[in-house]
Every structure is written in C-alpha cells, then in structure tokens.
Scaffold this motif. Structure first.
Motif, mmCIF file in Angstrom:
data_model
loop_
_atom_site.group_PDB
_atom_site.id
_atom_site.type_symbol
_atom_site.label_atom_id
_atom_site.label_comp_id
_atom_site.label_asym_id
_atom_site.label_seq_id
_atom_site.Cartn_x
_atom_site.Cartn_y
_atom_site.Cartn_z
ATOM 1 N N GLN A 116 -13.512 58.340 -75.129
ATOM 2 C CA GLN A 116 -13.963 57.042 -76.030
ATOM 3 C C GLN A 116 -14.188 57.166 -77.630
ATOM 4 O O GLN A 116 -14.618 58.383 -77.838
ATOM 5 N N ASN A 171 -7.989 54.123 -76.268
ATOM 6 C CA ASN A 171 -9.288 54.126 -75.448
ATOM 7 C C ASN A 171 -10.510 54.486 -77.178
ATOM 8 O O ASN A 171 -11.267 54.710 -77.322
ATOM 9 N N SER A 172 -10.019 53.427 -77.933
ATOM 10 C CA SER A 172 -10.804 53.135 -79.314
ATOM 11 C C SER A 172 -11.253 51.558 -78.867
ATOM 12 O O SER A 172 -11.316 50.891 -78.525
ATOM 13 N N SER A 173 -12.693 51.498 -80.061
ATOM 14 C CA SER A 173 -12.859 50.270 -80.055
ATOM 15 C C SER A 173 -13.778 50.128 -81.615
ATOM 16 O O SER A 173 -13.485 51.231 -82.030
#
Length: 314
Positions: free
Chosen positions: A36, A77-79
C-alpha cells in the motif's frame, strides 16, 4: 513520455519550502516495494501571511484535484488524502469532496505543514515531527511509502501533464505599506525583478521566503527567491522590535512544544523582543542551542530572521 519524465524535463521543484526535485520524490515512492502507498496533498499553509494555496484553491481547484489523480494513476495501490488547515477546510470542503480523495481537517499551526508532523496528525498522534531518516518516501503514513506535495506543486503537475506549464510559479508580496498581491511569474526571477510589480516608493528592506527567511537590504535583492514564494516588504520607519515581536509570537505559538531548545528558545527570544531589551550574549547562546540541538528544521531555522534583523537593521 510518462509523467515522471515530464516532471524531470520541466525541472519542477516542490513549492512547499524544501525546493526538492519533484520527480525524485515520485520515483522513490513508485520504486518502493510495499502493498500500500499513500499520496498526500499538503494544504496546511501555516506560514505567516501566506495565502498562495488559498488563491489556487479558490481559482484552480480542478487542476489541484487533477494533479492528485495523476499521482493515483502513476503509483499503483495508492490512496490519496488532502490535508487542509481548519480555515481552508471550512472554506473548501464542499468544493473539494470527491470519492477518490479523503479530506482531513488539520490544525492552524506552523509546524503542521512539516510533512512528518502532518503524517503523525493523520495517524491521530498530533502534529509532532519525526526524525529523518527514514524518509516518508520509504516509511510515511502508516509506515508505508508516501508522496507528499503541496497544493501549488499538484497544480503545476496538472499543468505539466496538459502541456501548459510555462516555467512559472506563484509569488506573494506582502507588508504593512504595500498592496498585498499574488503574482504568477517566471521561476528564478530575482527578488528585485519580482518587487517591480509592487511599485514601492519608500525606503525598505525585505524578509525573503517567509518568517524564517533572510533579511535583505535594497542592495542585496539581485538574487532569486527560492523555496517559499513570499516576500515581506518592511519599511525603515517600522519599529524593528514590533516586526520581530510578530515573528516571535507566531513561532512561539506555531511550534509543537516537543523539544526543549525550540520551546524554551522561542519563548526566551519573545521575552527579550517584547521588553525591547536584548541581551546579545545570551541571545547568541539561544540561537546556537536552537541551531545545534533542536529536533527538527523549524527549531534549527528560527534564529535566521532574528540574526538578520539584529545584524543589519538594529
């Protein structure tokens, strides 16, 4: 050409104060191995009198959001989070709400804009800086690789992706006797060139780059303004102690109170300035302690403007 190559070609540097090449941050987070990753848009803007991020959010919020979304697409897979100080959160939360970016209501404190303090705050630990290394591109939010850029940087990332970047940046001119203004001008202009737009007709000196910036007299202005794009114009008929009192009050209330040199040093400077009675030998010792043993860069930088004022103006 991918966005990181475009950032490298444009030679874009972060506009949050550190002047670090943007593409290197992006490359570091992209290459880091982790399940993440996080992207944070830093809208703390806690610098004294600075309003550039506010101006951008009022006029170009779509480009800021687009810049964050470019990062989300680039880094798997980044927020994404957008951290805003309390005032900006109240002003802009309705306009900035969207499904792919989480808004965070932050603090109105100078230290809150430091990237590790901001990360600690999002984690619920308060606005306290972390020791570096490790850098946030390796271990940032929730111990995962994290990309932190400020509002202005994400605005220009959007412009670069669209082919609209003209090697410009925002500058703000402020001061008691000048008309406050924000100008989008060429990167690398000298302070003298920037100040031509202010039409100043009184003897003055400047504080360049914010409350921790250099004190420069009129014969020292042929140098570019780096990092934070604010120039504070100070008339010679302003009381230097009153000017410094504003800085000292701001810094005393804007630090995190975590380390003794910064907490006590800022207070001691304020007491001397407030009484207009500087013990020059004592203040040199305070400056030395701040520079050598403060936990973070805020404390280490506090002496800069005061030194300049004492040496050049008093």
């Amino acid at each position: 050409m991918n966005i990181i190559e475009k950032l490298k070609k444009a030679e874009l540097k972060g506009r949050g104060g550190a002047c670090f090449p943007t593409y290197i941050k992006w490359e570091s987070v992209l290459k880091a191995e982790a399940p993440q990753k996080y992207i944070i848009c830093n809208g703390a803007e806690g610098e004294l009198d600075l309003r550039i991020d506010r101006y951008i959010l009022e006029n170009f919020k779509e480009d800021v959001i687009n810049g964050i979304r470019i990062a989300l697409k680039t880094i798997p897979n980044s927020s994404a989070y957008m951290y805003l100080n309390k005032d900006y959160y109240t002003l802009f939360k309705d306009d900035l709400e969207c499904e792919d970016i989480t808004l965070i209501e932050g603090e109105n404190k100078y230290i809150a804009g430091e990237e590790t303090a901001l990360i600690n705050y999002i984690e619920g630990k308060g606005s306290f800086p972390r020791r570096k290394p490790p850098y946030v591109s390796e271990k940032g939010l929730f111990n995962m690789p994290t990309l932190v850029n400020n509002v202005e940087t994400f605005y220009y990332i959007s412009k670069i992706q669209k082919g609209e970047y003209k090697n410009e940046r925002f500058y703000m001119i402020t001061g008691k006797k000048v008309k406050q203004g924000i100008y989008e001008l060429k990167e690398g202009m000298t302070i003298r060139e920037i100040l031509k737009v202010a039409d100043i007709d009184f003897p003055f000196y400047v504080q360049a780059g914010g409350v921790l910036g250099d004190i420069l007299k009129e014969d020292e202005l042929d140098r570019p303004l780096l990092c934070t794009g604010i120039i504070r114009v100070i008339s010679y008929d302003e009381d230097p102690y009153e000017v410094m009192k504003t800085w000292a009050h701001f810094l005393t209330n804007g630090n995190c109170d975590k380390c003794t040199p910064c907490r006590e040093g800022a207070c001691e400077i304020y007491r001397m300035i407030y009484k207009k009675n500087i013990d020059f030998e004592r203040i040199k010792k305070v400056f030395s302690d701040l520079e050598q043993i403060s936990f973070c860069s805020l404390g280490r930088s506090i002496p800069n403007s005061f030194k300049g004022m004492i040496e050049k103006i008093l």
